[in-house]
Design an enzyme around this catalytic site. Structure first.
Site, PDB file in Angstrom:
ATOM      1  N   CYS A 137      -5.457   6.529  -1.867  1.00 47.92           N
ATOM      2  CA  CYS A 137      -4.802   5.253  -2.161  1.00 47.92           C
ATOM      3  C   CYS A 137      -3.494   5.576  -2.859  1.00 47.92           C
ATOM      4  O   CYS A 137      -3.506   6.173  -3.939  1.00 47.92           O
ATOM      5  CB  CYS A 137      -5.690   4.370  -3.041  1.00 47.92           C
ATOM      6  SG  CYS A 137      -4.890   2.842  -3.595  1.00 47.92           S
ATOM      7  N   CYS A 170       0.863  -1.179   0.000  1.00 49.13           N
ATOM      8  CA  CYS A 170       0.000   0.000   0.000  1.00 49.13           C
ATOM      9  C   CYS A 170       0.899   1.229   0.000  1.00 49.13           C
ATOM     10  O   CYS A 170       1.745   1.381   0.874  1.00 49.13           O
ATOM     11  CB  CYS A 170      -0.894  -0.005   1.242  1.00 49.13           C
ATOM     12  SG  CYS A 170      -1.826   1.512   1.505  1.00 49.13           S
TER      13      CYS A 170
END
Length: 309
Positions: A245, A89
């Site tokens: 994100c 991530c």
């Protein structure tokens, strides 16, 4: 090993938020159920994901990481909020680096090499473009358009139906260590899209995909350098819509850059609901993601109370 309580830290990168735990000796049983309980926004601490610090040589993927970079002592074990394991991530890497600083496991001066399921990631501190607290810049590795030159020429290889939009839209698949599908919209369409439901992607990706909705905002001169800018919303697999994100920002910027063709900027600012990050296309085919990372709280979690929710 079973614990009655668990000490954790809460952090976020452009409001993409995480519960972090120090398990450098690998003694915590980080089950899917525990991840879901910690990430629960009503009965737990609330988070988009859970990140565990563990010694790289204690995880199955560690051998491959250490073969590439023996200095990657620490591994970022990342789990989505639903308990599923994810490759990595981008916002989480920055928060992970800030957490290692807090723990005294990184000096914040030398480049940090760390392990992820998507390979080695390298982090350094950089000045924030608008001043204030330093940002963290991460070499996110190589980004690719899996469909190759034919798909790049066509500009799309998938179709996405998003709730709130009347018709399905063409979209481009990219890989940034994890899968992404990017589609371009108008401003009003971006605001009207309903991401409380998962977008339907055709053909269906076998491992799922993150879906980025983007509005290209054009180019501007910043200190003599032409940079691009875009708005983005994202639906993350295993999570739902998130405020940001990191890998999605890279995918979105590289998709818009691909669509723009020759002469497109290498640097892109991506505006997400939780703030702004900067994506830079590097000469070696890699991409760098830079943005803030904030640790907001430390907590002692009562695991019996958490499980009794």
């Amino acid at each position: 090993m079973t614990f009655a309580s668990l000490r954790v830290t809460k952090g976020h990168g452009t409001q993409n938020d995480f519960v972090l735990l120090d398990d450098r000796d690998g003694s915590v049983d980080l089950s899917e159920a525990l991840v879901r309980e910690l990430a629960d926004r009503r009965a737990g601490l609330g988070a988009d994901g859970v990140i565990r610090v563990v010694a790289t040589d204690l995880v199955a993927e560690g051998a491959a990481v250490l073969a590439v970079e023996p200095a990657a002592r620490w591994f970022m074990d990342y789990r989505n909020g639903d308990g599923s394991i994810a490759e990595m991530c981008g916002n989480g890497v920055r928060v992970f680096a800030a957490y290692l600083e807090r723990l005294g496991l990184w000096d914040g001066v030398e480049e940090l090499a760390l392990g992820t399921r998507a390979g080695v990631r390298r982090v350094r501190r950089v000045a924030a473009p608008t001043g204030g607290e330093d940002w963290y810049a991460v070499d996110m590795g190589r980004w690719t358009v899996p469909g190759g030159p034919a798909v790049i020429a066509a500009g799309f290889d998938a179709e996405v139906q998003v709730a709130g939009l009347e018709v399905a839209r063409p979209a481009l698949s990219l890989d940034v260590g994890n899968p992404h599908t990017v589609l371009a919209l108008r401003d009003d369409e971006l605001d009207g899209a309903d991401l409380t439901r998962s977008p339907a992607v055709t053909p269906v990706p076998p491992g799922g995909t993150n879906v980025e909705l983007v509005v290209p905002l054009g180019e501007q001169d910043v200190d003599g350098v032409v940079v691009g800018r875009l708005r983005m919303r994202v639906h993350e697999r295993g999570v739902g819509e998130t405020r940001s994100c990191g890998t999605g920002a890279v995918a979105a910027a590289m998709a818009v850059r691909t669509w723009a063709g020759a002469g497109a900027p290498d640097v892109w600012f991506v505006d997400v609901p939780g703030g702004t990050v900067r994506v830079t296309a590097l000469a070696d085919g890699h991409a760098e993601l830079a943005g803030p990372a904030v640790l907001v709280a430390d907590a002692q979690v009562d695991l019996e109370a958490l499980a009794a929710r």
